[in-house]
Design an enzyme around this catalytic site. Structure first.
Site, PDB file in Angstrom:
ATOM      1  N   SER A 145       6.170   1.585   0.245  1.00 23.63           N
ATOM      2  CA  SER A 145       5.248   2.678  -0.045  1.00 23.63           C
ATOM      3  C   SER A 145       4.231   2.214  -1.072  1.00 23.63           C
ATOM      4  CB  SER A 145       6.038   3.859  -0.614  1.00 23.63           C
ATOM      5  OG  SER A 145       5.191   4.825  -1.191  1.00 23.63           O
ATOM      6  N   TYR A 158      12.544   7.496  -6.222  1.00 18.76           N
ATOM      7  CA  TYR A 158      11.844   6.958  -5.052  1.00 18.76           C
ATOM      8  C   TYR A 158      11.039   5.712  -5.412  1.00 18.76           C
ATOM      9  CZ  TYR A 158       8.770   6.849  -0.960  1.00 18.76           C
ATOM     10  OH  TYR A 158       8.083   6.468   0.166  1.00 18.76           O
TER      11      TYR A 158
END
Length: 180
Positions: A145, A158
């Protein structure tokens, strides 16, 4: 068209989103697909149907990629159905909790790391060992990401997991390149 003719791809989290779209595109390019899901059986079956609509084969596997016994079973099922796996795409993960570090439960942080890093490591381990037994080759695609670089408040779980996955991927390049 045909860039993946007769290749076999195992795509985690292919019941929806990026994983589902990739499974369909891989099928359009000639790949057979191992479709994985954790909770959305309907989504996984929809992916299977769309892969088959492209004239390709698909099987559906279920379970937590953070559990090694479960991953072993997926590989057994895939090898029984297709004889080999050429591509591993580690796509399954959970999003940020939205909880600031001061309030973050360690168990929640660990659960995110299991989903977004340890599961991918387990899948890579079994894929690499399978490919070594078949003479090498193959492709590993780990989905990270922008947040591996761009941290956000409330997303330590995350963001840390995606940064670690990027470094796992870099380590894999060093370890497996000799097998192609």
């Amino acid at each position: 068209m045909g860039k993946l003719t007769d290749k076999i791809a195992l795509i985690t989290g292919s019941d929806s989103g990026i994983g589902q779209a990739t499974a369909i595109e891989f099928a359009k390019e000639g790949a057979d697909v191992v479709v994985h899901y954790l909770e959305d059986a309907d989504g996984a079956n929809a992916t299977r149907e769309q892969v088959e609509a492209q004239g390709r084969r698909a099987i559906v596997v279920h379970g937590d990629h953070g559990d090694e016994a479960t991953v072993k079973e997926w590989f057994r099922a895939a090898l029984e159905a297709f004889g080999r796996i050429d591509i591993l795409m580690n796509n399954a993960s959970v999003d940020a909790s939205g909880t600031y570090v001061a309030d973050l439960e360690i168990a929640d942080f660990e659960a995110t790391m299991r989903s977004n890093l340890i599961g991918q490591l387990i899948c890579c381990k079994h894929f690499i060992n399978h490919r070594k037994q078949t003479g090498g080759g193959g492709k590993i695609i780990n989905i990270t990401s922008v947040h591996q670089e761009q941290a956000r408040a409330g997303a330590a779980d995350y963001d840390c997991s995606k940064g670690a996955l990027r470094n796992l991927t870099r380590t894999l390049v060093l370890e497996v390149s000799r097998w192609g």
